[in-house]
Motif scaffolding. Structure first.
Motif, short mmCIF file in Angstrom:
data_model
loop_
_atom_site.label_atom_id
_atom_site.label_comp_id
_atom_site.label_asym_id
_atom_site.label_seq_id
_atom_site.Cartn_x
_atom_site.Cartn_y
_atom_site.Cartn_z
N CYS A 18 0.84 -1.21 0.00
CA CYS A 18 0.00 0.00 0.00
C CYS A 18 0.86 1.25 0.00
O CYS A 18 0.66 2.15 -0.82
N ASN A 19 1.82 1.31 0.91
CA ASN A 19 2.67 2.49 1.04
C ASN A 19 3.41 2.79 -0.25
O ASN A 19 3.47 3.94 -0.70
N GLN A 20 3.99 1.76 -0.86
CA GLN A 20 4.77 1.98 -2.07
C GLN A 20 3.90 2.39 -3.25
O GLN A 20 4.31 3.22 -4.07
N LEU A 21 2.70 1.84 -3.34
CA LEU A 21 1.80 2.25 -4.43
C LEU A 21 1.32 3.69 -4.23
O LEU A 21 1.25 4.46 -5.19
N MET A 50 -1.01 -14.50 -2.61
CA MET A 50 -2.06 -13.73 -3.29
C MET A 50 -2.98 -13.02 -2.30
O MET A 50 -3.44 -11.92 -2.58
N MET A 51 -3.23 -13.63 -1.15
CA MET A 51 -4.12 -13.02 -0.16
C MET A 51 -3.52 -11.73 0.40
O MET A 51 -4.23 -10.80 0.75
N THR A 52 -2.20 -11.67 0.46
CA THR A 52 -1.51 -10.46 0.94
C THR A 52 -1.74 -9.31 -0.04
O THR A 52 -2.06 -8.19 0.36
N VAL A 53 -1.58 -9.59 -1.33
CA VAL A 53 -1.81 -8.57 -2.36
C VAL A 53 -3.29 -8.19 -2.38
O VAL A 53 -3.63 -7.01 -2.48
N SER A 54 -4.16 -9.17 -2.25
CA SER A 54 -5.60 -8.90 -2.23
C SER A 54 -5.96 -7.97 -1.07
O SER A 54 -6.76 -7.04 -1.23
N LYS A 55 -5.36 -8.19 0.08
CA LYS A 55 -5.62 -7.33 1.25
C LYS A 55 -5.15 -5.91 0.97
O LYS A 55 -5.83 -4.94 1.30
N ALA A 56 -3.99 -5.77 0.33
CA ALA A 56 -3.47 -4.44 -0.01
C ALA A 56 -4.39 -3.75 -1.00
O ALA A 56 -4.75 -2.58 -0.82
N TYR A 57 -4.81 -4.45 -2.04
CA TYR A 57 -5.70 -3.87 -3.05
C TYR A 57 -7.04 -3.47 -2.43
O TYR A 57 -7.59 -2.42 -2.74
N SER A 59 -7.59 -2.58 0.67
CA SER A 59 -7.35 -1.38 1.47
C SER A 59 -7.21 -0.14 0.58
O SER A 59 -7.80 0.91 0.87
N LEU A 60 -6.44 -0.26 -0.50
CA LEU A 60 -6.26 0.86 -1.43
C LEU A 60 -7.57 1.25 -2.10
O LEU A 60 -7.83 2.44 -2.31
N LYS A 61 -8.37 0.27 -2.41
CA LYS A 61 -9.68 0.55 -3.02
C LYS A 61 -10.59 1.28 -2.02
O LYS A 61 -11.24 2.27 -2.37
N ALA A 62 -10.61 0.82 -0.78
CA ALA A 62 -11.44 1.45 0.26
C ALA A 62 -11.04 2.90 0.48
O ALA A 62 -11.89 3.75 0.78
N ASP A 63 -9.75 3.19 0.33
CA ASP A 63 -9.25 4.56 0.54
C ASP A 63 -9.31 5.41 -0.73
O ASP A 63 -8.89 6.57 -0.71
N GLY A 64 -9.76 4.82 -1.85
CA GLY A 64 -9.96 5.58 -3.07
C GLY A 64 -8.73 5.76 -3.95
O GLY A 64 -8.73 6.58 -4.86
N TYR A 65 -7.68 4.98 -3.71
CA TYR A 65 -6.46 5.11 -4.51
C TYR A 65 -6.52 4.30 -5.80
O TYR A 65 -5.85 4.62 -6.78
#
Length: 124
Positions: A18-21, A50-57, A59-65
């Protein structure tokens, strides 16, 4: 944009993603509308579950990124106007960060200099 994951870090891997994206978006390394790798592709590229990336995506989606669409995949969202909720979030995070700086006797001048240098790294 190649992400660098530090498996020895105290920061969870999904948060590192999340931070790096977010930084990549702020620096215009990732443009609005740009396609991101699928969860599976990203996981394979950086060598994580894959679940780690899914969790990041998620979170990023929920925050509007980022935005996800079954037909078009995951893309970088347009830049956002600051909401009052986001401004409050920033204020709370700065409050804690500045409290830590005061405890470690970092001067206001040093803080302002650092903020200016860091802020200039990001394209407006």
């Amino acid at each position: 944009m190649l992400l660098e994951i530090d498996t020895q870090s105290q920061t969870p891997i999904y948060q590192q993603i999340c931070n790096q994206l977010i930084i990549g978006i702020a620096k215009n390394q990732l443009q609005a509308g740009e396609q991101l790798p699928s969860v599976r592709q990203m996981a394979d590229e950086i060598g994580v579950n894959m679940m780690t990336v899914s969790k990041a995506y998620t979170s990023l989606k929920a925050d509007g990124y980022i935005l996800t669409d079954r037909r078009n995949g995951t893309i970088v969202a347009d830049r956002q106007s600051p909401t009052s909720q986001f401004q409050e979030y920033v204020s709370e995070r700065l409050d804690l960060l500045l409290a830590e700086a005061v405890i470690h006797q970092v001067t206001e001048e040093t803080i302002q200099k650092n903020v200016k240098q860091i802020y200039q790294k990001f394209d407006q």
